[in-house]
Design a protein around this motif. Sequence first.
Motif, PDB file in Angstrom:
ATOM      1  N   VAL A  90       0.862  -1.171   0.000  1.00  0.00           N
ATOM      2  CA  VAL A  90       0.000   0.000   0.000  1.00  0.00           C
ATOM      3  C   VAL A  90       0.902   1.225   0.000  1.00  0.00           C
ATOM      4  O   VAL A  90       1.797   1.337   0.830  1.00  0.00           O
ATOM      5  CB  VAL A  90      -0.911   0.005   1.255  1.00  0.00           C
ATOM      6  N   GLY A  91       0.687   2.128  -0.953  1.00  0.00           N
ATOM      7  CA  GLY A  91       1.538   3.309  -1.024  1.00  0.00           C
ATOM      8  C   GLY A  91       1.044   4.296  -2.054  1.00  0.00           C
ATOM      9  O   GLY A  91      -0.147   4.309  -2.395  1.00  0.00           O
ATOM     10  N   ASN A  92       1.964   5.120  -2.562  1.00  0.00           N
ATOM     11  CA  ASN A  92       1.629   6.146  -3.548  1.00  0.00           C
ATOM     12  C   ASN A  92       2.495   5.995  -4.784  1.00  0.00           C
ATOM     13  O   ASN A  92       3.684   5.667  -4.683  1.00  0.00           O
ATOM     14  CB  ASN A  92       1.856   7.545  -2.966  1.00  0.00           C
ATOM     15  N   VAL A  93       1.895   6.281  -5.949  1.00  0.00           N
ATOM     16  CA  VAL A  93       2.631   6.290  -7.204  1.00  0.00           C
ATOM     17  C   VAL A  93       3.519   7.531  -7.195  1.00  0.00           C
ATOM     18  O   VAL A  93       3.041   8.636  -6.944  1.00  0.00           O
ATOM     19  CB  VAL A  93       1.659   6.331  -8.405  1.00  0.00           C
ATOM     20  N   VAL A  94       4.823   7.360  -7.457  1.00  0.00           N
ATOM     21  CA  VAL A  94       5.738   8.494  -7.357  1.00  0.00           C
ATOM     22  C   VAL A  94       6.223   9.012  -8.713  1.00  0.00           C
ATOM     23  O   VAL A  94       6.925  10.019  -8.757  1.00  0.00           O
ATOM     24  CB  VAL A  94       6.955   8.181  -6.455  1.00  0.00           C
ATOM     25  N   ASP A  95       5.870   8.332  -9.799  1.00  0.00           N
ATOM     26  CA  ASP A  95       6.170   8.861 -11.135  1.00  0.00           C
ATOM     27  C   ASP A  95       5.056   8.451 -12.092  1.00  0.00           C
ATOM     28  O   ASP A  95       4.250   7.585 -11.778  1.00  0.00           O
ATOM     29  CB  ASP A  95       7.544   8.405 -11.634  1.00  0.00           C
ATOM     30  N   SER A  96       4.989   9.108 -13.226  1.00  0.00           N
ATOM     31  CA  SER A  96       3.943   8.792 -14.195  1.00  0.00           C
ATOM     32  C   SER A  96       4.194   7.412 -14.796  1.00  0.00           C
ATOM     33  O   SER A  96       5.331   7.107 -15.173  1.00  0.00           O
ATOM     34  CB  SER A  96       3.914   9.833 -15.307  1.00  0.00           C
ATOM     35  N   ARG A 123       6.851   3.560 -10.402  1.00  0.00           N
ATOM     36  CA  ARG A 123       7.533   3.412  -9.117  1.00  0.00           C
ATOM     37  C   ARG A 123       6.556   3.836  -8.028  1.00  0.00           C
ATOM     38  O   ARG A 123       5.771   4.760  -8.213  1.00  0.00           O
ATOM     39  CB  ARG A 123       8.784   4.285  -9.096  1.00  0.00           C
ATOM     40  N   MET A 124       6.613   3.144  -6.901  1.00  0.00           N
ATOM     41  CA  MET A 124       5.750   3.522  -5.786  1.00  0.00           C
ATOM     42  C   MET A 124       6.560   3.570  -4.500  1.00  0.00           C
ATOM     43  O   MET A 124       7.640   2.989  -4.413  1.00  0.00           O
ATOM     44  CB  MET A 124       4.551   2.581  -5.664  1.00  0.00           C
ATOM     45  N   ALA A 125       6.031   4.297  -3.538  1.00  0.00           N
ATOM     46  CA  ALA A 125       6.654   4.424  -2.220  1.00  0.00           C
ATOM     47  C   ALA A 125       5.633   4.044  -1.165  1.00  0.00           C
ATOM     48  O   ALA A 125       4.462   4.413  -1.255  1.00  0.00           O
ATOM     49  CB  ALA A 125       7.128   5.861  -1.996  1.00  0.00           C
ATOM     50  N   SER A 126       6.087   3.293  -0.183  1.00  0.00           N
ATOM     51  CA  SER A 126       5.237   2.898   0.932  1.00  0.00           C
ATOM     52  C   SER A 126       5.971   3.235   2.222  1.00  0.00           C
ATOM     53  O   SER A 126       7.035   2.680   2.501  1.00  0.00           O
ATOM     54  CB  SER A 126       4.944   1.396   0.863  1.00  0.00           C
ATOM     55  N   THR A 162      10.916   4.225   4.355  1.00  0.00           N
ATOM     56  CA  THR A 162      10.113   4.155   3.144  1.00  0.00           C
ATOM     57  C   THR A 162      10.633   3.046   2.245  1.00  0.00           C
ATOM     58  O   THR A 162      11.835   2.957   2.005  1.00  0.00           O
ATOM     59  CB  THR A 162      10.145   5.493   2.385  1.00  0.00           C
ATOM     60  N   LEU A 163       9.721   2.187   1.779  1.00  0.00           N
ATOM     61  CA  LEU A 163      10.042   1.170   0.784  1.00  0.00           C
ATOM     62  C   LEU A 163       9.797   1.775  -0.586  1.00  0.00           C
ATOM     63  O   LEU A 163       8.689   2.227  -0.882  1.00  0.00           O
ATOM     64  CB  LEU A 163       9.164  -0.069   0.968  1.00  0.00           C
ATOM     65  N   TRP A 164      10.827   1.816  -1.419  1.00  0.00           N
ATOM     66  CA  TRP A 164      10.710   2.275  -2.797  1.00  0.00           C
ATOM     67  C   TRP A 164      10.755   1.034  -3.666  1.00  0.00           C
ATOM     68  O   TRP A 164      11.679   0.226  -3.537  1.00  0.00           O
ATOM     69  CB  TRP A 164      11.867   3.201  -3.172  1.00  0.00           C
ATOM     70  N   VAL A 165       9.758   0.847  -4.529  1.00  0.00           N
ATOM     71  CA  VAL A 165       9.706  -0.371  -5.338  1.00  0.00           C
ATOM     72  C   VAL A 165       9.179  -0.055  -6.735  1.00  0.00           C
ATOM     73  O   VAL A 165       8.283   0.772  -6.901  1.00  0.00           O
ATOM     74  CB  VAL A 165       8.849  -1.458  -4.636  1.00  0.00           C
ATOM     75  N   ASP A 166       9.799  -0.703  -7.741  1.00  0.00           N
ATOM     76  CA  ASP A 166       9.317  -0.600  -9.116  1.00  0.00           C
ATOM     77  C   ASP A 166       8.205  -1.615  -9.310  1.00  0.00           C
ATOM     78  O   ASP A 166       8.259  -2.724  -8.760  1.00  0.00           O
ATOM     79  CB  ASP A 166      10.445  -0.884 -10.109  1.00  0.00           C
ATOM     80  N   VAL A 167       7.196  -1.248 -10.098  1.00  0.00           N
ATOM     81  CA  VAL A 167       6.070  -2.133 -10.379  1.00  0.00           C
ATOM     82  C   VAL A 167       5.975  -2.303 -11.885  1.00  0.00           C
ATOM     83  O   VAL A 167       6.042  -1.322 -12.634  1.00  0.00           O
ATOM     84  CB  VAL A 167       4.749  -1.538  -9.829  1.00  0.00           C
ATOM     85  N   GLU A 168       5.846  -3.549 -12.340  1.00  0.00           N
ATOM     86  CA  GLU A 168       5.643  -3.812 -13.766  1.00  0.00           C
ATOM     87  C   GLU A 168       4.314  -4.526 -13.949  1.00  0.00           C
ATOM     88  O   GLU A 168       3.954  -5.417 -13.171  1.00  0.00           O
ATOM     89  CB  GLU A 168       6.800  -4.614 -14.369  1.00  0.00           C
ATOM     90  N   CYS A 169       3.577  -4.096 -14.972  1.00  0.00           N
ATOM     91  CA  CYS A 169       2.242  -4.617 -15.240  1.00  0.00           C
ATOM     92  C   CYS A 169       2.199  -5.112 -16.687  1.00  0.00           C
ATOM     93  O   CYS A 169       2.528  -4.358 -17.606  1.00  0.00           O
ATOM     94  CB  CYS A 169       1.193  -3.528 -15.049  1.00  0.00           C
ATOM     95  N   TRP A 170       1.780  -6.343 -16.896  1.00  0.00           N
ATOM     96  CA  TRP A 170       1.737  -6.948 -18.224  1.00  0.00           C
ATOM     97  C   TRP A 170       0.301  -7.255 -18.623  1.00  0.00           C
ATOM     98  O   TRP A 170      -0.597  -7.278 -17.796  1.00  0.00           O
ATOM     99  CB  TRP A 170       2.548  -8.249 -18.225  1.00  0.00           C
ATOM    100  N   GLY A 171       0.089  -7.525 -19.896  1.00  0.00           N
ATOM    101  CA  GLY A 171      -1.211  -7.953 -20.413  1.00  0.00           C
ATOM    102  C   GLY A 171      -2.252  -6.850 -20.319  1.00  0.00           C
ATOM    103  O   GLY A 171      -1.953  -5.665 -20.464  1.00  0.00           O
ATOM    104  N   SER A 172      -3.493  -7.262 -20.068  1.00  0.00           N
ATOM    105  CA  SER A 172      -4.579  -6.277 -19.992  1.00  0.00           C
ATOM    106  C   SER A 172      -4.371  -5.317 -18.824  1.00  0.00           C
ATOM    107  O   SER A 172      -4.789  -4.165 -18.885  1.00  0.00           O
ATOM    108  CB  SER A 172      -5.939  -6.972 -19.877  1.00  0.00           C
TER     109      SER A 172
END
Length: 180
Positions: free
Chosen positions: A9-15, A30-33, A50-60
């Motif tokens: 659970v966190g916030n999106v930190v870049d577009s 990228r998101m920060a929690s 703060t946990l900084w983590v990259d998120v990748e989303c595939w498919g639909s």
Amino acid sequence: MNDTTVTVVGNVVDSPRRVSLENGAVTNFRMASTARRYDSATQQYVDSGTLWVDVECWGSLSGNVAASISKGDPVIVQGALTTHSWESESGPRSKPRIRAFAVGPNLSRGTADFKRDRSGRTAENVDRTTGEITPQAGEPQDDPFTSASAEPRPGRDYDGDGAALEGMDAAESSLVPAHA
């Protein structure tokens, strides 16, 4: 397969950035929690690390995230936690990455206007400024989920005698236990 599944659970930190590749489209952000804890000495909540983590989303999910999520949005991400490693001039580097299974708005921080992704429609059909869906060639123009002329369907629309829709007054609600 032994994936390490996490929910962050966190916030999106870049577009979010969407890229089309040979094996499909991917959207990354990228998101920060930031954890919060209660400090009994000061009698107030304080931010922890703060946990900084990259998120990748595939498919639909890739198209839906690109059309729905913006920088600053509070989100909940569920997916497989991995480590992205690479070689830099200063030696080996790594950082955490989540391959998302699901991404959604954090409704404890606001409201959302959900639009169902319907059979074959992708986020490419959604106007990002208005949220309107543009039908693809050959698609019906009326939406069976919102069309007033559509017949009720079991499991989707309420179809009954109406008795279950009767209201309750405040006096009756006090008789209902809060926890059963």
